[in-house]
Design a protein around this motif. Structure first.
Motif, PDB file in Angstrom:
ATOM      1  N   GLY A   1      75.021 -17.311 -27.211  1.00 55.79           N
ATOM      2  CA  GLY A   1      74.491 -16.108 -26.578  1.00 55.79           C
ATOM      3  C   GLY A   1      73.268 -16.354 -25.711  1.00 55.79           C
ATOM      4  O   GLY A   1      72.681 -15.400 -25.177  1.00 55.79           O
ATOM      5  N   ILE A   2      72.870 -17.606 -25.566  1.00 56.13           N
ATOM      6  CA  ILE A   2      71.658 -17.917 -24.798  1.00 56.13           C
ATOM      7  C   ILE A   2      72.005 -18.502 -23.432  1.00 56.13           C
ATOM      8  O   ILE A   2      71.629 -17.956 -22.393  1.00 56.13           O
TER       9      ILE A   2
ATOM     10  N   ARG B   1      76.935 -12.286 -24.732  1.00 55.13           N
ATOM     11  CA  ARG B   1      75.683 -12.006 -25.436  1.00 55.13           C
ATOM     12  C   ARG B   1      75.691 -10.548 -25.886  1.00 55.13           C
ATOM     13  O   ARG B   1      75.912  -9.651 -25.071  1.00 55.13           O
ATOM     14  N   SER B   2      75.449 -10.326 -27.165  1.00 56.05           N
ATOM     15  CA  SER B   2      75.400  -8.964 -27.688  1.00 56.05           C
ATOM     16  C   SER B   2      74.226  -8.210 -27.068  1.00 56.05           C
ATOM     17  O   SER B   2      73.145  -8.767 -26.873  1.00 56.05           O
TER      18      SER B   2
ATOM     19  N   ILE C   1      70.311 -12.243 -31.569  1.00 51.46           N
ATOM     20  CA  ILE C   1      71.117 -12.747 -30.442  1.00 51.46           C
ATOM     21  C   ILE C   1      72.143 -13.755 -30.960  1.00 51.46           C
ATOM     22  O   ILE C   1      73.333 -13.675 -30.651  1.00 51.46           O
ATOM     23  N   TYR C   2      71.663 -14.700 -31.765  1.00 51.40           N
ATOM     24  CA  TYR C   2      72.577 -15.713 -32.297  1.00 51.40           C
ATOM     25  C   TYR C   2      73.662 -15.081 -33.172  1.00 51.40           C
ATOM     26  O   TYR C   2      74.858 -15.293 -32.963  1.00 51.40           O
TER      27      TYR C   2
ATOM     28  N   SER D   1      75.879 -12.160 -31.312  1.00 52.50           N
ATOM     29  CA  SER D   1      76.687 -12.686 -30.206  1.00 52.50           C
ATOM     30  C   SER D   1      77.873 -13.480 -30.753  1.00 52.50           C
ATOM     31  O   SER D   1      79.004 -13.339 -30.286  1.00 52.50           O
TER      32      SER D   1
END
Length: 488
Positions: free
Chosen positions: A325-326, A331-332, A341-342, A345
């Motif tokens: 997701g980075i 990405r959520s 995020i991790y 996502s």
């Protein structure tokens, strides 16, 4: 025109004689896709504008009479990178990913003059045996639309079987080219590990993955493997040795050859009767053609499924760490911290089967369990490879069923992961050993195609093709066309 009626050499002759143009072939491919893909569901993305432009340029330049692949359409599995064309690995995680470079295999096909018409559906990140795990659509078997086409390269198999393209590329980690080939009546090859570059193949199990072609005939398959094979400095596992012409000696026949029959692959209790019968009939034909049939044993094959799913899942858990997701991918939006995020996502971006394998792999590699699981699986893998080395000291090839059954019903195994995993019981030992294997149609059971796999020594694809071609010349299974049963 219908691609099911012609070999690649016949299409090439029509291009050279100007009876057809590359534009004609590309337009025929899109017409067939338009007519059949609503039923079959093979393609995820089409690149019509680019393909027609490439075809026009090919016609203007002229067809190279010495290059059989020039001007022919091809479909590419959606985990093989294609510059400027969305490549998703059939995952929400990569829904909008557009590569800025081609995979080496894609680049080599383009260099050979082939024209990519689009990307083909698959099990998400190549994890599955039925192409029911795609995040985007369901692919059906052209022989019977109520049945699966196999997986994970189900879209690649269905497109060729339905006559949408004459050739497609798939990837095989534990049988993902050979199983769909068997289920759809095609020729599908898993080359020796290292024969074809993995650069630009979205990784699942790095020590197992290999790209291989689907075609209607054995010689067509050899011609495509010629084009995509060879050393690649961008892939550290690429074989840095001579690449032979795989069509050379293909018509030598099997007289005097020793064909090994692994007794562990012929356990009638565990298989569809018609599958065993078809392969035994094929062995009788080989005997009539002058080959010697020898029963052999691969005793450690019984460890293939547990060893494979520990090793493949462990490598997958490592390879899929990059989708966080980075940097790129899904990405959520509903996040309030870096950890969110991790977690969100990956939870939202990956499907159930992918998450299952990441969990299995992470567990197998974790402190306290590594020795009990991953290390034991790696040791079993060595024993399996040693088995193959031992039998190949005495025989030229091995012949066995590709799958335990013909294609099963859609939904028949999707809720039973263990039953789905067991579908690979006859294919995974080949990937663990790194040897090449080819599946060809050898009969029918319950009106569905039966596949037979021919396994040869490391880097001896020529022998594999030779034995397959000898069978194909004497039979007509490769000429049969799908029935599209169960359609409206």
């Amino acid at each position: 025109m219908n691609f099911l009626d012609y070999t690649l050499e016949e299409l090439h002759d029509k291009l050279v004689s100007k009876e057809l143009t590359a534009v004609d072939l590309v337009e025929a491919s899109y017409k067939r896709i338009e007519e059949t893909d609503e039923q079959v569901g093979a393609f995820l993305a089409l690149s019509k504008e680019e393909a027609l432009q490439a075809a026009r340029e090919t016609d203007e330049k002229g067809i190279d009479p010495n290059n059989v692949l020039s001007g022919l359409p091809v479909g590419i599995k959606d985990n093989i990178l294609t510059k400027g064309v969305t490549t998703t690995a059939s995952s929400k995680m990569l829904e909008d990913f557009v590569p800025v470079y081609d995979a080496t295999a894609t680049e080599k096909l383009k260099g050979a003059g082939m024209i990519s018409v689009g990307k083909l559906n698959m099990d998400e990140f190549a994890m599955g045996g039925s192409t029911e795990n795609s995040a985007f659509k369901l692919t059906r078997n052209p022989w019977d639309l109520s049945k699966v086409p196999g997986g994970s390269s189900g879209g690649s198999a269905a497109a060729v079987a339905a006559g949408q393209v004459p050739v497609s590329l798939g990837s095989d980690t534990g049988g993902s080219v050979r199983e769909p080939a068997a289920f759809t009546g095609l020729v599908g090859v898993k080359p020796t590990y290292g024969r074809v570059s993995r650069y630009g193949l979205i990784a699942f199990g790095s020590s197992l993955d290999q790209i291989g072609p689907f075609t209607r005939t054995v010689k067509d398959n050899a011609l495509v493997l010629n084009a995509i094979s060879g050393h690649d400095p961008k892939d550290s596992t690429s074989y840095n040795g001579e690449t032979p012409d795989f069509t050379e000696g293909i018509d030598k026949g099997v007289k005097g050859l020793r064909i090994g029959v692994p007794k562990e692959y012929f356990n009638e209790d565990a298989k569809e009767t018609g599958v065993i019968e078809s392969v035994r009939n094929a062995l009788k034909l080989y005997e009539e053609l002058g080959a010697e049939i020898v029963e052999v044993s691969l005793p450690h094959s019984r460890y293939g499924i547990p060893a494979y799913y520990i090793i493949a899942s462990s490598e997958a858990s490592s390879n899929l760490q990059r989708f966080d997701g980075i940097r790129y991918g899904y990405r959520s939006e509903n996040v309030s911290s870096l950890e969110d995020i991790y977690v969100k996502s990956r939870s939202e971006g990956f499907g159930l089967e992918v998450k299952r394998r990441i969990m299995l792999g992470t567990f197998s590699l974790s402190s306290g369990f590594y020795d009990a699981h991953f290390k034991k699986a790696a040791q079993a893998r060595t024993l399996i490879r040693n088995d193959f080395d031992t039998v190949f000291a005495d025989v030229d090839v091995l012949v066995a069923p590709t799958t335990t059954t013909t294609a099963f019903e859609i939904g028949g195994k999707i809720d039973d992961p263990l039953a789905m995993y067991m579908s690979d019981i006859l294919t995974v030992p080949v990937n663990l050993a790194g040897v090449p294997s080819l599946s060809i149609p050898c009969g029918f059971s319950n009106d569905m195609p039966v596949g037979m796999q021919i396994i040869s020594k490391h880097f001896d694809e020529q022998m594999m093709y030779r034995v397959a071609y000898a069978f194909e010349k004497e039979t007509d299974f490769h000429t049969k066309k799908p029935a599209f049963k169960g359609g409206e």
